[in-house]
Write an enzyme that holds these catalytic residues in place. Structure first.
Site, PDB file in Angstrom:
ATOM      1  CG  HIS A   1      35.718  34.153  57.364  1.00  0.00           C
ATOM      2  ND1 HIS A   1      36.068  33.564  58.554  1.00  0.00           N
ATOM      3  CD2 HIS A   1      36.811  34.880  56.965  1.00  0.00           C
ATOM      4  CE1 HIS A   1      37.300  33.906  58.870  1.00  0.00           C
ATOM      5  NE2 HIS A   1      37.774  34.709  57.927  1.00  0.00           N
TER       6      HIS A   1
ATOM      7  CE  LYS B   1      38.501  30.423  57.041  1.00  0.00           C
ATOM      8  NZ  LYS B   1      38.148  31.096  58.320  1.00  0.00           N
TER       9      LYS B   1
ATOM     10  CG  ASP C   1      32.162  11.578  45.536  1.00  0.00           C
ATOM     11  OD1 ASP C   1      32.270  12.309  44.532  1.00  0.00           O
ATOM     12  OD2 ASP C   1      32.944  10.641  45.778  1.00  0.00           O
TER      13      ASP C   1
END
Length: 227
Positions: free
Chosen positions: A158, A160, A165
């Site tokens: 779940h 996000k 880099d």
């Protein structure tokens, strides 16, 4: 010019050498000053809130396109979504993503463009949501981008967040979907604070390894996945 004509070759080379040294030192000083000014402001910290109004973002993808383009959306306006795309497209070497739901076409376009540029992209996503209608995970895989998913059907991946880099963290409540961007009350934080970036790097690597099919065995008796 008369002064240079009167100089011997040795003297002229000495002057040129001193000029070169002065130039190099000047460039180094400017670089040092730039770093000091950047450090005085501290690491990058930016907060974005959604929903974001729909505007033209074509200029982020095509640097040589003339404007205004033919699309009906407002041009030349910066929004939370355009800033998010700018941060994603700033990747030069790597982009690592843990994304629960990913169906936003413009964000998919950004990831595919980075892959085309040679940026190493790795994705960890949710087992169930990667196959829902509109998911862009298939498009990433088709392009050759490395994608892994949560192996267990009992839990959801779940997260996000994304790492640009290895030094810039993009994280928040925002699913990478059109509804989340244009309709939902969401937030995203972008930071280069090492103490915040580092734990997310570790979490990504942990999930990446845990989602490697080579490290798992499928138990045929009960259908569960076991390391």
């Amino acid at each position: 010019m008369d002064v240079f004509k009167q100089m011997s070759f040795k003297e002229l080379m000495k002057v040129l050498g001193l000029g070169t040294v002065a130039f190099v030192l000047g460039v180094e000083w400017l670089n040092w000053l730039t770093r000091r000014l950047r450090d005085s402001r501290g690491p990058l910290k930016e907060v974005l809130f959604f929903p974001s109004p729909q505007v033209c973002v074509e200029h982020l993808f095509t640097s040589h396109r003339s404007f205004p383009c033919a699309c009906p959306f407002p041009h030349g306006i910066q929004t939370s979504f355009s800033r998010l795309l700018e941060h994603l497209l700033s990747a030069r070497t790597s982009l690592e993503m843990c994304i629960f739901s990913f169906s936003n076409m413009e964000m998919s376009r950004a990831i595919l463009l980075l892959h085309k540029r040679g940026v190493v992209v790795r994705v960890v996503t949710d087992r169930d949501y990667m196959t829902i209608t509109g998911s862009q995970i298939g498009a990433l895989r088709k392009a050759g981008i490395s994608v892994r998913h949560e192996m267990s059907s009992a839990v959801h991946m779940h997260h996000k967040f994304a790492l640009v880099d290895g030094r810039k963290l993009i994280s928040g409540s925002l699913n990478w979907t059109l509804t989340a961007v244009q309709s939902n009350k969401e937030n995203v934080i972008i930071t280069e604070e090492p103490e915040l970036v580092r734990p997310f790097q570790q979490e990504f690597l942990k999930l990446w390894e845990a989602s490697d099919p080579a490290n798992l065995k499928l138990q045929s008796k009960n259908g569960q996945i076991k390391k």
